[in-house]
Design an enzyme around this catalytic site. Structure first.
Site, PDB file in Angstrom:
ATOM      1  N   TYR A   1      42.379  24.331-106.895  1.00 25.51           N
ATOM      2  CA  TYR A   1      41.211  25.122-105.607  1.00 25.51           C
ATOM      3  C   TYR A   1      40.343  24.871-106.879  1.00 25.51           C
ATOM      4  O   TYR A   1      39.146  24.800-106.636  1.00 25.51           O
ATOM      5  CB  TYR A   1      41.861  26.576-106.226  1.00 25.51           C
TER       6      TYR A   1
ATOM      7  N   GLY B   1      46.671  33.192-116.676  1.00 24.91           N
ATOM      8  CA  GLY B   1      45.258  31.797-115.887  1.00 24.91           C
ATOM      9  C   GLY B   1      43.941  32.787-116.160  1.00 24.91           C
ATOM     10  O   GLY B   1      43.197  32.691-116.004  1.00 24.91           O
ATOM     11  N   ASP B   2      44.164  34.790-116.248  1.00 28.55           N
ATOM     12  CA  ASP B   2      42.900  35.167-116.168  1.00 28.55           C
ATOM     13  C   ASP B   2      42.305  35.025-117.111  1.00 28.55           C
ATOM     14  O   ASP B   2      42.619  35.273-118.094  1.00 28.55           O
ATOM     15  CB  ASP B   2      43.533  36.718-116.124  1.00 28.55           C
TER      16      ASP B   2
ATOM     17  N   LYS C   1      36.237  23.145-106.313  1.00 28.57           N
ATOM     18  CA  LYS C   1      35.055  23.583-106.250  1.00 28.57           C
ATOM     19  C   LYS C   1      33.685  22.899-107.244  1.00 28.57           C
ATOM     20  O   LYS C   1      32.855  22.595-107.032  1.00 28.57           O
ATOM     21  CB  LYS C   1      34.611  25.172-106.470  1.00 28.57           C
TER      22      LYS C   1
ATOM     23  N   SER D   1      32.078  28.887-107.099  1.00 25.46           N
ATOM     24  CA  SER D   1      32.180  29.885-107.221  1.00 25.46           C
ATOM     25  C   SER D   1      31.656  29.454-108.358  1.00 25.46           C
ATOM     26  O   SER D   1      32.068  28.943-109.180  1.00 25.46           O
ATOM     27  CB  SER D   1      33.826  29.502-106.569  1.00 25.46           C
TER      28      SER D   1
ATOM     29  N   GLY E   1      35.569  33.829 -91.453  1.00 25.36           N
ATOM     30  CA  GLY E   1      36.646  33.999 -92.179  1.00 25.36           C
ATOM     31  C   GLY E   1      35.777  35.184 -92.957  1.00 25.36           C
ATOM     32  O   GLY E   1      35.148  35.829 -92.288  1.00 25.36           O
TER      33      GLY E   1
HETATM   34  P1  NAD Z   1      38.136  33.063 -96.096  1.00 28.04           P
HETATM   35  O1  NAD Z   1      39.792  32.293 -96.065  1.00 28.04           O
HETATM   36  O2  NAD Z   1      38.462  34.581 -95.418  1.00 28.04           O
HETATM   37  O3  NAD Z   1      37.413  31.705 -94.748  1.00 28.04           O
HETATM   38  C1  NAD Z   1      37.567  30.579 -94.579  1.00 28.04           C
HETATM   39  C2  NAD Z   1      37.760  30.212 -92.980  1.00 28.04           C
HETATM   40  O4  NAD Z   1      38.236  28.893 -93.691  1.00 28.04           O
HETATM   41  C3  NAD Z   1      39.218  30.989 -92.233  1.00 28.04           C
HETATM   42  O5  NAD Z   1      38.657  31.156 -91.229  1.00 28.04           O
HETATM   43  C4  NAD Z   1      40.146  29.269 -92.283  1.00 28.04           C
HETATM   44  O6  NAD Z   1      40.278  29.955 -91.257  1.00 28.04           O
HETATM   45  C5  NAD Z   1      38.934  28.327 -92.418  1.00 28.04           C
HETATM   46  N1  NAD Z   1      39.707  27.222 -92.638  1.00 28.04           N
HETATM   47  C6  NAD Z   1      40.181  26.327 -93.355  1.00 28.04           C
HETATM   48  N2  NAD Z   1      40.556  25.231 -93.171  1.00 28.04           N
HETATM   49  C7  NAD Z   1      39.903  24.615 -92.537  1.00 28.04           C
HETATM   50  C8  NAD Z   1      39.156  23.456 -92.020  1.00 28.04           C
HETATM   51  N3  NAD Z   1      39.962  22.538 -92.689  1.00 28.04           N
HETATM   52  N4  NAD Z   1      39.092  23.794 -90.775  1.00 28.04           N
HETATM   53  C9  NAD Z   1      38.308  24.904 -90.357  1.00 28.04           C
HETATM   54  N5  NAD Z   1      38.065  26.428 -91.050  1.00 28.04           N
HETATM   55  C10 NAD Z   1      39.156  26.272 -91.728  1.00 28.04           C
HETATM   56  O7  NAD Z   1      37.926  32.767 -97.306  1.00 28.04           O
HETATM   57  P2  NAD Z   1      35.881  33.839 -97.318  1.00 28.04           P
HETATM   58  O8  NAD Z   1      37.041  34.212 -98.531  1.00 28.04           O
HETATM   59  O9  NAD Z   1      35.572  33.595 -96.849  1.00 28.04           O
HETATM   60  O10 NAD Z   1      35.542  32.305 -98.877  1.00 28.04           O
HETATM   61  C11 NAD Z   1      35.054  31.821 -98.161  1.00 28.04           C
HETATM   62  C12 NAD Z   1      34.378  30.517 -99.423  1.00 28.04           C
HETATM   63  O11 NAD Z   1      34.011  31.131 -99.943  1.00 28.04           O
HETATM   64  C13 NAD Z   1      35.863  29.631 -99.621  1.00 28.04           C
HETATM   65  O12 NAD Z   1      35.004  28.209 -99.263  1.00 28.04           O
HETATM   66  C14 NAD Z   1      35.923  29.712-100.670  1.00 28.04           C
HETATM   67  O13 NAD Z   1      36.487  29.312-101.286  1.00 28.04           O
HETATM   68  C15 NAD Z   1      34.738  30.878-101.188  1.00 28.04           C
HETATM   69  N6  NAD Z   1      34.610  31.526-102.171  1.00 28.04           N
HETATM   70  C16 NAD Z   1      35.980  32.761-102.165  1.00 28.04           C
HETATM   71  C17 NAD Z   1      35.874  33.616-103.213  1.00 28.04           C
HETATM   72  C18 NAD Z   1      36.373  35.161-102.610  1.00 28.04           C
HETATM   73  O14 NAD Z   1      37.146  35.267-103.612  1.00 28.04           O
HETATM   74  N7  NAD Z   1      36.427  35.615-101.666  1.00 28.04           N
HETATM   75  C19 NAD Z   1      34.932  33.339-104.228  1.00 28.04           C
HETATM   76  C20 NAD Z   1      34.519  32.203-104.171  1.00 28.04           C
HETATM   77  C21 NAD Z   1      34.055  31.431-103.466  1.00 28.04           C
HETATM   78  C1  WQD Z   2      40.012  40.727-110.753  1.00 26.65           C
HETATM   79  C2  WQD Z   2      40.458  41.723-112.410  1.00 26.65           C
HETATM   80  C3  WQD Z   2      43.014  40.595-112.424  1.00 26.65           C
HETATM   81  C4  WQD Z   2      44.769  42.213-109.103  1.00 26.65           C
HETATM   82  C5  WQD Z   2      39.499  35.570-108.234  1.00 26.65           C
HETATM   83  C6  WQD Z   2      39.310  33.646-108.426  1.00 26.65           C
HETATM   84  C7  WQD Z   2      38.077  33.529-108.300  1.00 26.65           C
HETATM   85  C8  WQD Z   2      37.208  33.984-106.943  1.00 26.65           C
HETATM   86  C9  WQD Z   2      37.193  35.223-106.685  1.00 26.65           C
HETATM   87  C10 WQD Z   2      37.193  32.244-105.532  1.00 26.65           C
HETATM   88  C11 WQD Z   2      41.026  40.757-112.800  1.00 26.65           C
HETATM   89  C12 WQD Z   2      43.246  42.045-112.180  1.00 26.65           C
HETATM   90  C13 WQD Z   2      44.090  41.967-109.901  1.00 26.65           C
HETATM   91  C14 WQD Z   2      45.904  42.501-109.275  1.00 26.65           C
HETATM   92  C15 WQD Z   2      44.496  43.387-111.810  1.00 26.65           C
HETATM   93  N1  WQD Z   2      38.096  33.138-105.780  1.00 26.65           N
HETATM   94  N2  WQD Z   2      43.767  42.481-110.992  1.00 26.65           N
HETATM   95  N3  WQD Z   2      45.696  43.953-111.002  1.00 26.65           N
HETATM   96  O1  WQD Z   2      40.791  36.355-110.551  1.00 26.65           O
HETATM   97  O2  WQD Z   2      38.649  36.904-111.356  1.00 26.65           O
HETATM   98  O3  WQD Z   2      39.393  35.823-108.992  1.00 26.65           O
HETATM   99  O4  WQD Z   2      38.859  36.045-106.822  1.00 26.65           O
HETATM  100  O5  WQD Z   2      36.507  31.178-105.616  1.00 26.65           O
HETATM  101  O6  WQD Z   2      38.121  31.633-107.785  1.00 26.65           O
HETATM  102  O7  WQD Z   2      40.110  33.494-109.037  1.00 26.65           O
HETATM  103  O8  WQD Z   2      40.014  37.535-109.002  1.00 26.65           O
HETATM  104  O9  WQD Z   2      40.582  40.058-107.700  1.00 26.65           O
HETATM  105  O10 WQD Z   2      42.297  38.922-108.277  1.00 26.65           O
HETATM  106  O11 WQD Z   2      40.751  40.129-109.590  1.00 26.65           O
HETATM  107  O12 WQD Z   2      44.823  44.279-112.744  1.00 26.65           O
HETATM  108  O13 WQD Z   2      47.111  43.160-108.803  1.00 26.65           O
HETATM  109  O14 WQD Z   2      41.497  42.423-111.781  1.00 26.65           O
HETATM  110  O15 WQD Z   2      43.761  40.206-113.815  1.00 26.65           O
HETATM  111  O16 WQD Z   2      40.858  41.118-113.806  1.00 26.65           O
HETATM  112  P1  WQD Z   2      39.890  37.443-110.216  1.00 26.65           P
HETATM  113  P2  WQD Z   2      41.268  39.654-108.558  1.00 26.65           P
END
Ligand code: NAD
Ligand code: WQD
Length: 337
Positions: free
Chosen positions: A151, A299-300, A155, A126, A11
């Protein structure tokens, strides 16, 4: 040398972390069911590092398959658990799918770690656990607010599951990294965030708009209580984030460390508004973004950014790359898509 299991390692964040770990000499096995990533990522990792990591296609929410995986891979010393679903909106529509995947996967990992005496876990948490904090920048001691989405709740509950498991199993130690807003891509532009469908996140929407895949970016709200009225987030370069996993790995493997469960904010410590992101993107790429001001998104939250003092002092980690670096790398990645 023993191995690091990286779940979700093909991922977005996982692949960048695997690159950093391989570059530091660690042996990796990736387990991923490829629901949100592609197998080609392995070749990309090999192009960057010269090493193709071992890969097992595995659904970690399947307890039997996960048990079998740990029985054949009996040389794992540390687990970095990324595998999860992560789309906030989808989790509101399909809460059980999120609870089943994200929580069963974690419980299966903890069960097998206990069974095989694997002591070290790094968990992807997160900043969503804080909701809208009362005090900014937000520290790790800030109260956990009621989650805004299933979601986000996965966490919060996951951190509690880890904490309870550690309480009952003194051999287990864990670091939960609370990521703020990860953006950008590796400088090679060989790995990055996989765009599936219409992006919800700001940066993929920006890059796809400039690339002509989307007509116009909507800026969600310009009447927030911020300097320019748009919402503020802490955008962290995914390579800085990946490096935080490297230092967390070293901390867990250091036998002198008697930690049990620690949580760290992984952000830059800087907040940027949506308009600042747009302006910086335009400056650094020379491209124009077609955008309009739209109503707030449900929700933002208004603003959040990290207090990173604990990570800076205890992990010895600090984000090095700028918002401009991150946005340029995101654009370079988009151009390869
Ligand atoms: P991503 O979707 O790119 O990567 C997650 C990977 O997990 C994918 O490759 C998917 O195929 C795999 N996966 C999902 N369910 C699975 C399962 N049951 N078994 C095996 N593989 C599985 O996401 P990412 O952005 O790389 O996020 C990685 C982690 O970080 C996640 O736990 C996500 O919640 C957390 N996170 C992400 C963000 C963000 O904004 N990207 C922010 C905070 C936390
Ligand atoms: C960022 C800012 C939007 C899209 C999410 C999850 C959070 C974490 C990270 C996993 C905000 C604004 C966005 C658009 C916009 N993920 N925006 N136009 O909502 O901060 O966080 O991703 O854990 O849990 O909620 O990230 O990139 O969606 O938004 O104006 O088309 O951009 O309102 O202020 P967010 P985002």
């Amino acid at each position: 040398m023993k191995k690091i299991l990286v779940t979700g390692g093909t991922g977005y964040i996982g692949s960048h972390t695997v690159v950093e770990l391989i570059n530091s000499g660690y042996k990796i096995v990736i387990a991923d069911n490829l629901t949100n990533s592609k197998i080609e990522v392995l070749d990309r990792i090999e192009k960057i590092t010269g090493i193709k990591p071992q890969f097992e296609k595995l659904d970690i929410s399947d307890s039997k398959a996960t048990k079998a995986f740990f029985e054949t891979n009996n040389d794992i010393e540390l687990v970095i658990h990324f595998a999860a679903y992560k789309a906030v909106g989808e989790s509101v529509q399909k809460p059980l799918m999120y609870y089943q995947n994200n929580l069963n996967s974690l419980m299966n990992i903890l069960t097998e770690m206990s069974r095989h005496n694997i002591e070290n876990l790094i968990f992807s948490s997160s900043c969503t656990v804080y909701g809208q904090p009362d005090i900014l920048p937000v520290t790790e001691q800030s109260p956990i607010k009621k989650a805004d989405s299933p979601y986000g709740n996965t966490k919060q509950v996951a951190e509690e599951i880890i904490s309870d498991t550690i309480f009952s199993n003194k051999n287990l130690k864990s670091i939960a990294l609370r990521y703020f807003n990860p953006i950008g891509a590796h400088k090679s532009a060989l790995i990055g965030e996989l765009p599936i469908g219409v992006p919800n996140n700001l940066i993929p929407f920006v890059t796809q708009t400039v690339a002509g895949k989307r007509e116009q970016l909507s800026v969600f709200g310009n009447n927030y209580n911020t300097e320019d009225g748009t919402a503020i987030r802490d955008y962290i370069h995914v390579v800085d984030l990946a490096q935080a996993h490297l230092v967390a790995t070293e901390r867990l493997l250091d036998k002198n460390n008697k930690l049990d469960f620690e949580t760290f904010n992984i952000g830059t410590g800087r907040g940027n508004s949506v308009l600042e992101v747009i302006n910086t993107f335009e400056e650094v790429t020379g491209e124009k973004i077609n955008y309009k001001i739209a109503p707030r998104r449900l929700g933002d939250i208004e603003k959040v950014w990290a207090d990173t003092t604990f990570a800076n002092k205890e992990l010895g980690w600090k984000a090095k790359l700028s918002l401009a670096d991150a946005l340029l790398s995101a654009w370079n990645w988009e151009k390869t898509q």
